[in-house]
Design an enzyme around this catalytic site. Structure first.
Site, short mmCIF file in Angstrom:
data_model
loop_
_atom_site.label_atom_id
_atom_site.label_comp_id
_atom_site.label_asym_id
_atom_site.label_seq_id
_atom_site.Cartn_x
_atom_site.Cartn_y
_atom_site.Cartn_z
CG HIS A 80 -1.95 1.08 1.21
ND1 HIS A 80 -3.20 0.92 1.75
CD2 HIS A 80 -1.93 2.34 0.72
CE1 HIS A 80 -3.90 2.02 1.59
NE2 HIS A 80 -3.15 2.91 0.98
CG ASP A 112 -6.11 3.64 -0.66
OD1 ASP A 112 -6.69 3.47 0.42
OD2 ASP A 112 -5.05 4.29 -0.75
CG ASN A 118 -9.07 9.12 5.61
OD1 ASN A 118 -9.53 8.45 6.52
ND2 ASN A 118 -9.78 9.43 4.54
CG ASP A 133 -1.95 4.98 3.44
OD1 ASP A 133 -1.86 5.24 2.22
OD2 ASP A 133 -2.88 5.41 4.15
N GLY A 164 -2.53 12.35 4.84
CA GLY A 164 -1.47 11.42 4.47
C GLY A 164 -0.09 11.82 4.96
ZN LIG Z 1 -3.64 4.86 0.79
#
Ligand SMILES: [Zn+2]
Length: 430
Positions: A59, A151, A277, A304, A323
């Site tokens: 991810h 996503d 998030n 992420d 993010g």
């Molecule tokens: Zn993501």
């Protein structure tokens, strides 16, 4: 070409280290033994450092095409190589979105030209991630899609997710889900709790995530689809996934390093380097995530990695995008704060960053054994560093971990038998 790695320490499931030499020919590990008598062209002395299979991150966001001011395939994969990653899976929230074969083909050719490590691109579940019209799964698989995800946004209607899962099951691929019910977000920018109150900012209720996971595991049961939950953040989500696994539903899940290491009370002030998030949740949520990772409810760790330009993040919690970056700091942070503090063993950590992601997505990587692809990460467990965001290879400097002291630094990364990152060398060049 043949290469021998000398003086390497391989990690055994017992957590003991075994001194080995490794013979690599072209892109394969040919032999692992205490001594390899062969004469070869190339020797790399590992000097007693830890030898691991290359780390895998399922991810990450590379931002290219369309967001090159935040990150490119080149800078993102350089950051990944520096972090010890050999395979990353790139999310499809780019512009254009890889929602049709031509976009995916053009992305794959950019990856072939620019990527320092292996990049497996996701395709989207719906066109332009709008949640309206579904993509053609078969043609995207044929074009090289790794799996399917929207996503960044949740799939809002049960029918849309039901049809996508039926389709995915038919084509034997995975639905990877960012779980967020928009009707329960209420304009929130961080976890709804004591800190949103203290900072007078709108909160994101835990329910917005767990409600959608509960819906989806039932849909996965009904369709037989492999359903993978992105970045789990709440204790209720962990419970729902645990129950679903007990019921025999094919669900897997990931957690991010920041959700394992931080909670809402760590947020110092209105500083968007802490805005992500899902958001950092309560201390109880943080504990539930760790427990879920240890008991196998949560299968793996994924960063992420979500780079943004500095000026985009400088505008405070309300306005900044969600993010943080993570590729260059994940292993040292987790090693320092989970392994060295005795919360998990080194083997348990490594497994959740190599074998588990590979097994979850049936990838032929993540193991250090004869006949496997020569994807290798070397870690200096003794080396200590302070994280300085300005030294990141990533264009994104958005991290809450700036100035943290860490140990266990990746010093060499090899993909397909080729060294793509070597600490000493990179510093000389720089
Ligand atoms: Zn993501």
């Amino acid at each position: 070409m043949k290469t021998i790695l000398l003086n390497a320490n391989r990690l055994l499931p017992s957590n003991e280290l075994e001194k080995v030499e490794v013979l690599i020919e072209d892109n394969k590990i040919i032999k692992i033994a205490s001594q390899i008598p062969d004469k070869v062209e190339n020797y790399i002395d590992i000097e007693g450092k830890l030898l691991l299979p290359g780390l895998i991150d399922v991810h990450i966001h590379l931002r290219e095409p369309g967001g090159e001011h935040k990150e490119t395939i080149k800078t993102g994969t350089m950051a990944a190589a520096r972090g010890g990653y050999t395979t990353v899976c790139a999310m499809p929230n780019t512009n254009p979105v890889p929602d049709h074969p031509e976009a995916l083909t053009s992305l794959l050719s950019k990856i072939a030209d620019d990527a320092h490590i292996r990049v497996l691109p996701y395709a989207s579940i719906t066109k332009s991630l709008k949640g309206e019209e579904r993509t053609d799964i078969q043609s995207l698989i044929d074009a090289g899609a790794f799996a399917f995800t929207d996503d960044g946004v949740g799939i809002q209607t049960a029918d849309q997710m039901y049809q996508a899962m039926k389709d995915a099951a038919r084509h034997n691929t995975t639905i990877v889900a960012h779980c967020e019910d928009n009707s329960l977000v209420y304009g929130g920018v961080l976890h709804e709790g004591e800190v949103s109150e203290r900072l007078s900012l709108p909160g994101i209720p835990s329910l917005s995530e767990s409600v959608q996971i509960a819906r989806d595991v039932l849909l996965a049961e009904a369709t037989g689809c492999h359903y993978h939950v992105c970045h789990v953040s709440t204790k209720e989500s962990v419970r729902v996934i645990r129950d679903a696994k007990k019921a025999g539903i094919h669900v897997t899940a990931e957690v991010s390093p920041h959700h394992l290491l931080l909670n809402e009370t760590d947020i110092p002030d209105d500083n968007a380097d802490w805005k992500m998030n899902p958001p950092l949740r309560s201390t109880e949520d943080q504990q539930a995530l760790f427990d879920g990772l240890m008991d196998g409810t949560i299968d793996l760790i994924a960063t992420d990695h979500a780079p943004h330009a500095t000026e985009e993040k400088a505008v405070g919690f309300k306005e900044a995008p969600f993010g943080i970056v993570g590729l260059e700091t994940a292993f040292p942070l987790l090693y320092t704060h989970l392994v060295l503090k005795g919360k998990m063993t080194l083997y348990q950590l490594v497994e959740r960053m190599t074998e588990k992601p590979a097994a979850t997505f049936q990838l032929p990587y993540g193991k250090l054994e004869e006949d496997s692809v020569a994807d290798i990460t070397v870690i200096d467990l003794e080396k200590e560093e302070t994280i300085h965001r300005e030294t990141f290879y990533s264009k994104g400097k958005n991290t809450p971990f700036d100035n943290w002291k860490v140990k266990g630094i990746p010093v060499l990364t090899m993909v397909n038998g080729v060294v793509v990152y070597e600490e000493a060398k990179q510093h000389e060049e720089a």
